[in-house]
Design a protein around this motif. Structure first.
Motif, PDB file in Angstrom:
ATOM      1  N   GLY A 126      44.451  52.199  38.692  1.00 26.82           N
ATOM      2  CA  GLY A 126      44.611  53.602  38.347  1.00 26.82           C
ATOM      3  C   GLY A 126      44.979  53.829  36.898  1.00 26.82           C
ATOM      4  O   GLY A 126      44.508  54.779  36.263  1.00 26.82           O
ATOM      5  N   ARG A 127      45.815  52.957  36.345  1.00 30.46           N
ATOM      6  CA  ARG A 127      46.283  53.148  34.982  1.00 30.46           C
ATOM      7  C   ARG A 127      45.250  52.702  33.950  1.00 30.46           C
ATOM      8  O   ARG A 127      45.229  53.209  32.822  1.00 30.46           O
ATOM      9  CB  ARG A 127      47.590  52.395  34.769  1.00 30.46           C
ATOM     10  N   ASN A 128      44.370  51.754  34.304  1.00 25.67           N
ATOM     11  CA  ASN A 128      43.381  51.244  33.352  1.00 25.67           C
ATOM     12  C   ASN A 128      42.014  51.893  33.493  1.00 25.67           C
ATOM     13  O   ASN A 128      41.096  51.569  32.743  1.00 25.67           O
ATOM     14  CB  ASN A 128      43.254  49.722  33.499  1.00 25.67           C
ATOM     15  N   LYS A 131      35.706  47.870  31.393  1.00 29.48           N
ATOM     16  CA  LYS A 131      36.823  47.142  30.797  1.00 29.48           C
ATOM     17  C   LYS A 131      37.411  47.965  29.643  1.00 29.48           C
ATOM     18  O   LYS A 131      36.697  48.358  28.725  1.00 29.48           O
ATOM     19  CB  LYS A 131      36.362  45.787  30.282  1.00 29.48           C
ATOM     20  N   PRO A 132      38.728  48.241  29.691  1.00 26.00           N
ATOM     21  CA  PRO A 132      39.339  49.004  28.591  1.00 26.00           C
ATOM     22  C   PRO A 132      39.531  48.119  27.360  1.00 26.00           C
ATOM     23  O   PRO A 132      39.515  46.888  27.449  1.00 26.00           O
ATOM     24  CB  PRO A 132      40.678  49.433  29.174  1.00 26.00           C
ATOM     25  N   GLU A 133      39.714  48.758  26.233  1.00 29.49           N
ATOM     26  CA  GLU A 133      39.955  47.997  24.999  1.00 29.49           C
ATOM     27  C   GLU A 133      41.259  47.205  25.101  1.00 29.49           C
ATOM     28  O   GLU A 133      41.345  46.076  24.635  1.00 29.49           O
ATOM     29  CB  GLU A 133      40.007  48.955  23.806  1.00 29.49           C
ATOM     30  N   HIS A 134      42.265  47.807  25.709  1.00 29.85           N
ATOM     31  CA  HIS A 134      43.545  47.130  25.911  1.00 29.85           C
ATOM     32  C   HIS A 134      43.954  47.298  27.369  1.00 29.85           C
ATOM     33  O   HIS A 134      43.995  48.418  27.880  1.00 29.85           O
ATOM     34  CB  HIS A 134      44.629  47.703  24.994  1.00 29.85           C
ATOM     35  N   ILE A 154      35.989  44.530  43.124  1.00 30.51           N
ATOM     36  CA  ILE A 154      35.007  44.932  42.111  1.00 30.51           C
ATOM     37  C   ILE A 154      35.682  45.752  41.019  1.00 30.51           C
ATOM     38  O   ILE A 154      35.406  45.573  39.822  1.00 30.51           O
ATOM     39  CB  ILE A 154      33.858  45.721  42.761  1.00 30.51           C
ATOM     40  N   TYR A 155      36.572  46.661  41.408  1.00 28.30           N
ATOM     41  CA  TYR A 155      37.300  47.450  40.413  1.00 28.30           C
ATOM     42  C   TYR A 155      38.033  46.527  39.434  1.00 28.30           C
ATOM     43  O   TYR A 155      37.955  46.689  38.214  1.00 28.30           O
ATOM     44  CB  TYR A 155      38.318  48.359  41.096  1.00 28.30           C
ATOM     45  N   CYS A 156      38.793  45.579  39.992  1.00 30.96           N
ATOM     46  CA  CYS A 156      39.587  44.683  39.133  1.00 30.96           C
ATOM     47  C   CYS A 156      38.698  43.782  38.293  1.00 30.96           C
ATOM     48  O   CYS A 156      38.970  43.550  37.109  1.00 30.96           O
ATOM     49  CB  CYS A 156      40.536  43.842  39.993  1.00 30.96           C
ATOM     50  N   ALA A 157      37.629  43.257  38.900  1.00 30.77           N
ATOM     51  CA  ALA A 157      36.717  42.387  38.153  1.00 30.77           C
ATOM     52  C   ALA A 157      36.071  43.149  36.998  1.00 30.77           C
ATOM     53  O   ALA A 157      35.854  42.593  35.915  1.00 30.77           O
ATOM     54  CB  ALA A 157      35.650  41.825  39.089  1.00 30.77           C
ATOM     55  N   THR A 158      35.775  44.422  37.220  1.00 29.15           N
ATOM     56  CA  THR A 158      35.185  45.240  36.161  1.00 29.15           C
ATOM     57  C   THR A 158      36.177  45.459  35.027  1.00 29.15           C
ATOM     58  O   THR A 158      35.839  45.324  33.844  1.00 29.15           O
ATOM     59  CB  THR A 158      34.730  46.594  36.732  1.00 29.15           C
ATOM     60  N   LEU A 159      37.416  45.794  35.366  1.00 32.78           N
ATOM     61  CA  LEU A 159      38.437  46.028  34.345  1.00 32.78           C
ATOM     62  C   LEU A 159      38.761  44.754  33.572  1.00 32.78           C
ATOM     63  O   LEU A 159      39.076  44.798  32.378  1.00 32.78           O
ATOM     64  CB  LEU A 159      39.705  46.581  34.992  1.00 32.78           C
ATOM     65  N   GLY A 217      49.669  38.721  22.883  1.00 28.55           N
ATOM     66  CA  GLY A 217      49.676  40.120  22.475  1.00 28.55           C
ATOM     67  C   GLY A 217      48.569  40.934  23.109  1.00 28.55           C
ATOM     68  O   GLY A 217      48.784  42.034  23.564  1.00 28.55           O
ATOM     69  N   VAL A 218      47.321  40.407  23.130  1.00 25.49           N
ATOM     70  CA  VAL A 218      46.177  41.132  23.668  1.00 25.49           C
ATOM     71  C   VAL A 218      45.370  40.169  24.506  1.00 25.49           C
ATOM     72  O   VAL A 218      45.186  39.014  24.139  1.00 25.49           O
ATOM     73  CB  VAL A 218      45.283  41.718  22.539  1.00 25.49           C
ATOM     74  N   VAL A 219      44.872  40.639  25.628  1.00 28.66           N
ATOM     75  CA  VAL A 219      44.015  39.813  26.470  1.00 28.66           C
ATOM     76  C   VAL A 219      42.578  40.240  26.288  1.00 28.66           C
ATOM     77  O   VAL A 219      42.243  41.408  26.429  1.00 28.66           O
ATOM     78  CB  VAL A 219      44.404  39.931  27.964  1.00 28.66           C
ATOM     79  N   HIS A 220      41.717  39.294  25.945  1.00 30.96           N
ATOM     80  CA  HIS A 220      40.279  39.529  25.917  1.00 30.96           C
ATOM     81  C   HIS A 220      39.661  38.639  26.978  1.00 30.96           C
ATOM     82  O   HIS A 220      40.208  37.608  27.344  1.00 30.96           O
ATOM     83  CB  HIS A 220      39.686  39.182  24.549  1.00 30.96           C
ATOM     84  N   THR A 221      38.497  39.015  27.492  1.00 28.97           N
ATOM     85  CA  THR A 221      37.831  38.194  28.477  1.00 28.97           C
ATOM     86  C   THR A 221      36.463  37.818  27.958  1.00 28.97           C
ATOM     87  O   THR A 221      35.655  38.680  27.586  1.00 28.97           O
ATOM     88  CB  THR A 221      37.672  38.925  29.813  1.00 28.97           C
ATOM     89  N   THR A 222      36.184  36.540  27.881  1.00 28.93           N
ATOM     90  CA  THR A 222      34.903  36.034  27.454  1.00 28.93           C
ATOM     91  C   THR A 222      34.388  35.120  28.548  1.00 28.93           C
ATOM     92  O   THR A 222      35.012  34.098  28.845  1.00 28.93           O
ATOM     93  CB  THR A 222      35.003  35.246  26.129  1.00 28.93           C
ATOM     94  N   SER A 223      33.274  35.500  29.169  1.00 30.95           N
ATOM     95  CA  SER A 223      32.742  34.767  30.318  1.00 30.95           C
ATOM     96  C   SER A 223      33.781  34.632  31.406  1.00 30.95           C
ATOM     97  O   SER A 223      33.852  33.617  32.100  1.00 30.95           O
ATOM     98  CB  SER A 223      32.241  33.368  29.886  1.00 30.95           C
ATOM     99  N   GLY A 224      34.643  35.638  31.516  1.00 27.91           N
ATOM    100  CA  GLY A 224      35.610  35.670  32.607  1.00 27.91           C
ATOM    101  C   GLY A 224      36.913  34.950  32.323  1.00 27.91           C
ATOM    102  O   GLY A 224      37.811  34.980  33.133  1.00 27.91           O
ATOM    103  N   ASP A 225      37.043  34.289  31.183  1.00 30.44           N
ATOM    104  CA  ASP A 225      38.262  33.546  30.891  1.00 30.44           C
ATOM    105  C   ASP A 225      39.240  34.434  30.131  1.00 30.44           C
ATOM    106  O   ASP A 225      38.847  35.172  29.216  1.00 30.44           O
ATOM    107  CB  ASP A 225      37.966  32.301  30.059  1.00 30.44           C
ATOM    108  N   ALA A 226      40.508  34.332  30.486  1.00 37.31           N
ATOM    109  CA  ALA A 226      41.527  35.109  29.798  1.00 37.31           C
ATOM    110  C   ALA A 226      41.968  34.336  28.553  1.00 37.31           C
ATOM    111  O   ALA A 226      42.376  33.188  28.638  1.00 37.31           O
ATOM    112  CB  ALA A 226      42.730  35.337  30.709  1.00 37.31           C
TER     113      ALA A 226
END
Length: 306
Positions: free
Chosen positions: A120-122, A172-175, A236-241, A294-303
């Motif tokens: 809900g928040r993202n 997926k949000p920017e942050h 699906i919601y979480c995987a998308t975010l 500080g920031v999490v990015h996802t590349t090919s699903g990896d945090a």
């Protein structure tokens, strides 16, 4: 209170001629679960109650579901006793259900609320939630099992309405905001430890399912059973975010658009609980990565953190 002894599969030495399947599952790291949760889950799953009692309880419970369905043809459609249902459930949990099972049940309300809060928040169209965070078994008397199902459907409806009203899609949000995620703070040692607290999680759920059907309306029972299929939706919601679609492999409660028979609701409820635990553990890993970098990015699903 004395410390609870280790489960048998952790206490005894490994024998290569007779390896414990439970030890193999505990040591396996392919599923994201904290050690304490995995230990409680496998201790409950390897109990004598599940091994010897469940095979007899499951067919009996499913027979009762059929018989109750026939009987309810002759009662008013709005016949419901939610207060009685929750009083009986609390009584049964406190007196007969194992500490591990009670602990996992209470955790489920907290974790489910946090997962919905994350979505809900993202969301690009933020949606509020109604958290259910029982501090103990007694708190479940406030119709919490019924509220849990209502919350899930209402959340999906509110989210869909908000996105459609603004012409948006979940992305997926920017942050990522992961501040709502935390350990519930519930302690296994605080759960009832009486002589009769032996019933494992799956057996308890199989026993409680016909009772749920008996004391709620058909609509409430059907909705509760089919809420389990929203596991894929929430996944699906979480995987998308998170931009991590491969994690959907952990969710397998069938397609949400194909309603299933209520006869397997007990087993699917156990799968639902485990899926929630694994999804929450995955989100906690992203939170830990965010805290480190500080920031999490996802590349090919990896945090990754930077």
């Amino acid at each position: 209170m004395s410390k609870k002894p280790l489960p048998d599969f952790l206490a005894r030495e490994h024998d290569e001629r007779d390896p414990s399947p439970w030890l193999a599952l505990w040591l396996d790291q392919s599923t994201p679960l904290p050690d304490a949760v995995k230990t409680a889950w496998l201790a409950d799953s390897s109990s004598a109650s599940r091994q010897f009692l469940l095979p007899f309880l499951r067919p009996l419970a499913r027979t009762f579901i059929i018989l109750i369905q026939v009987c309810k043809v002759f009662v008013p459609r709005n016949w419901s006793h939610s207060g009685l249902l929750h009083n009986v459930l609390v009584w049964g949990l406190k007196r007969f259900v194992s500490p591990e099972a009670n602990w996992l049940i209470l955790r489920h309300f907290h974790l489910g609320s946090q997962v919905l809060g994350f979505i809900g928040r993202n969301s690009p169209a933020p949606v509020g939630t109604t958290p259910l965070e029982p501090a103990d078994i007694e708190a479940l008397r406030d119709h919490l099992f019924l509220k849990h199902d209502l919350n899930l459907f209402n959340f999906v409806i509110r989210l869909g309405e908000a996105l459609r009203a603004q012409g948006l899609e979940l992305r997926k949000p920017e942050h990522l905001d992961l501040t709502m995620l935390r350990d519930p703070g519930l302690r296994l040692e605080d759960m009832p430890h009486g002589r009769l607290n032996f019933l494992d999680l799956q057996s308890a759920i199989e026993l409680f399912t016909p009772l749920y059907q008996l004391l709620l309306t058909d609509n409430d029972f059907w909705r509760a059973a089919n809420s389990l299929q929203l596991d894929e939706t929430v996944g699906i919601y979480c995987a998308t975010l998170l931009a991590a679609p491969e994690h959907l492999v952990l969710v397998n409660n069938k397609h949400p658009l194909v309603p299933l028979s209520t006869l397997r609701a007990g087993h699917r409820l156990v799968v639902h609980g485990l899926s929630t635990e694994m999804l929450h553990a995955l989100l906690m890993r992203f939170q830990a990565a965010q805290a480190e970098g500080g920031v999490v990015h996802t590349t090919s699903g990896d945090a990754t953190a930077e």
